[in-house]
Design an enzyme around this catalytic site. Structure first.
Site, PDB file in Angstrom:
ATOM      1  N   GLN A 121       0.843  -1.204   0.000  1.00 21.06           N
ATOM      2  CA  GLN A 121       0.000   0.000   0.000  1.00 21.06           C
ATOM      3  C   GLN A 121       0.873   1.247   0.000  1.00 21.06           C
ATOM      4  O   GLN A 121       1.580   1.521   0.977  1.00 21.06           O
ATOM      5  CB  GLN A 121      -0.925   0.014   1.217  1.00 21.06           C
ATOM      6  CG  GLN A 121      -1.906   1.177   1.208  1.00 21.06           C
ATOM      7  CD  GLN A 121      -2.788   1.198   2.437  1.00 21.06           C
ATOM      8  OE1 GLN A 121      -2.364   1.628   3.496  1.00 21.06           O
ATOM      9  NE2 GLN A 121      -4.020   0.736   2.304  1.00 21.06           N
ATOM     10  N   GLY A 122       0.823   2.013  -1.073  1.00 26.35           N
ATOM     11  CA  GLY A 122       1.579   3.251  -1.181  1.00 26.35           C
ATOM     12  C   GLY A 122       0.675   4.453  -0.988  1.00 26.35           C
ATOM     13  O   GLY A 122       0.363   5.163  -1.959  1.00 26.35           O
ATOM     14  N   SER A 124       0.664   6.576   2.497  1.00 26.72           N
ATOM     15  CA  SER A 124       1.265   7.573   3.390  1.00 26.72           C
ATOM     16  C   SER A 124       2.532   8.183   2.790  1.00 26.72           C
ATOM     17  O   SER A 124       3.266   7.527   2.049  1.00 26.72           O
ATOM     18  CB  SER A 124       1.605   6.938   4.737  1.00 26.72           C
ATOM     19  OG  SER A 124       0.436   6.460   5.379  1.00 26.72           O
ATOM     20  N   SER A 156       3.446  -1.084   3.514  1.00 29.20           N
ATOM     21  CA  SER A 156       3.400  -2.436   4.061  1.00 29.20           C
ATOM     22  C   SER A 156       3.897  -3.469   3.059  1.00 29.20           C
ATOM     23  O   SER A 156       3.396  -3.548   1.935  1.00 29.20           O
ATOM     24  CB  SER A 156       1.961  -2.782   4.482  1.00 29.20           C
ATOM     25  OG  SER A 156       1.433  -1.806   5.338  1.00 29.20           O
ATOM     26  N   GLU A 239     -10.454  -1.504   4.956  1.00 28.94           N
ATOM     27  CA  GLU A 239      -9.359  -1.555   5.918  1.00 28.94           C
ATOM     28  C   GLU A 239      -9.866  -1.381   7.345  1.00 28.94           C
ATOM     29  O   GLU A 239      -9.387  -2.029   8.274  1.00 28.94           O
ATOM     30  CB  GLU A 239      -8.340  -0.472   5.580  1.00 28.94           C
ATOM     31  CG  GLU A 239      -7.103  -0.484   6.469  1.00 28.94           C
ATOM     32  CD  GLU A 239      -6.087   0.561   6.057  1.00 28.94           C
ATOM     33  OE1 GLU A 239      -4.891   0.341   6.285  1.00 28.94           O
ATOM     34  OE2 GLU A 239      -6.490   1.600   5.510  1.00 28.94           O
TER      35      GLU A 239
END
Length: 377
Positions: A121-122, A124, A156, A239
């Protein structure tokens, strides 16, 4: 609202329990937490077993209630968690299933289900903090591609991922929530650099990702250009809504183990500790009912969890921290020993009021979307 299960749902539970009892003894030994290539192989192997048994698609192709039963039963049986498959199975996959085109679903969903690909997951960024909409990673059109430059943090499983669900700013002049797009980026693309981050809890589950003019095909965009914030809300609803359901069951199992440990080491004689354990038992029972309520709501509204997921995420994050603080009370001086059970979990629990949206963000969502309070200035 009916929180009970139908005969068909209970039949699914019984069938799953029988399969777990047969399958789990066949699993190899779990790899070291620090060996991420081995952990990737282990997690993908488990996913392949689920696929071969017909359970891999439960996160997308089944009703929210069957999804909840699956998470409950696999956690109770001590089955492997999704691990490196977390983003693909519980975030990116459901988002693509809900928002992707037929071609995108055909391309990306089957490899995730078969245990062939890992996603990260890109979202933040170093300078964005909890204000995700202020992201600065830029993507501009060049023919049939976006050219992406910027950086991400707390990505992550990036070091073992094949694909990344990536948020980029495609219109820097638009209001900040309206100039964002959601892309699927191959992690082996030229210009992608991954730098693992080691956390207080030990293993490097996160990484910094640097993007230097990475070319991503326009066909990899999920949703319309500049509509990525709406697509992201779908991702975040999964999520926060159902992805933590199995962890509630795990916490209740930890709670029972804490009570046994307290009886064994004499801490049970402390009435303050007993009250803390009893209150946590009530807390996690209530949280499980909240999970059921959120799932029932999702069932009635097309399968995507609603803002009630923020209520759950807010309370669960704090309850988990309280659980492991109580574990430290049970362990006493052993709470400083990283090799003792529950100590690494206590360290990781510190992140839960930040990860997947800080508690402050969840309070704002609850205030605005559920209570109807005005947006803060």
């Amino acid at each position: 609202m009916d929180l009970s299960y139908t005969p068909q749902e209970e039949e699914f539970r019984a069938r799953l329990r029988a399969w777990l009892a047969m399958a789990l003894p066949r699993l190899p030994a779990r790899p070291s937490p620090d060996d991420w290539p081995a952990r990737r192989a282990y997690d993908l192997g488990w996913q392949r077993m689920l696929y071969d048994a017909g359970y891999a698609g439960v996160h997308w192709d089944s009703s929210p209630v069957l999804r909840l039963i699956f998470l409950e039963e696999t956690e109770r049986a001590g089955a492997p968690y999704v691990g490196a498959n977390f983003v693909g199975l519980l975030h990116a996959g459901p988002t693509i299933a809900a928002e992707g085109t037929a071609e995108q679903r055909a391309r990306w969903l089957p490899p995730i289900l078969r245990g062939e690909q890992v996603w990260c997951q890109g979202f933040s960024e170093p300078d964005a903090g909890s204000d995700l909409a202020s992201l600065r990673t830029r993507a501009w059109r060049d023919g049939d591609c976006y050219v992406v430059t910027g950086s991400k943090i707390w990505t992550s499983h990036a070091e073992v991922a094949d694909w990344c669900e990536l948020l980029v700013r495609t219109d820097p002049d638009a209001p900040r929530h309206r100039g964002i797009s959601w892309l699927a980026m191959p992690m082996d693309a030229a210009g992608v650099t991954v730098r693992p981050l080691r956390t207080l809890a030990g293993p490097a589950e996160f990484a910094e990702v640097f993007l230097d003019e990475v070319r991503v095909p326009v066909a990899h965009r999920v949703g319309e250009e500049n509509d990525g914030w709406r697509v992201t809300q779908v991702t975040l609803s999964f999520e926060r809504g159902t992805a933590f359901a199995g962890e509630v069951v795990a916490c209740r199992r930890v709670l029972a183990s804490l009570a046994r440990a307290a009886r064994d080491n004499g801490r049970w004689d402390d009435p303050v500790l007993r009250r803390a354990l009893a209150r946590l038992e009530a807390e996690f029972r209530a949280l499980w009912r909240l999970v059921q309520w959120n799932v029932s709501e999702a069932e009635a509204t097309g399968g995507v969890p609603g803002a009630g997921g923020s209520v759950f995420k807010l309370r669960y994050s704090h309850a988990r921290q309280e659980l492991y603080d109580t574990a430290a009370d049970v362990l006493g001086a052993d709470a400083l020993d990283l090799d003792r059970p529950w100590v690494p979990d206590r360290l990781s629990a510190l992140s839960y009021t930040i990860a997947a949206g800080t508690s402050q963000i969840q309070r704002s969502i609850v205030a605005e979307r559920i209570l109807g309070l005005p947006r803060g200035r």
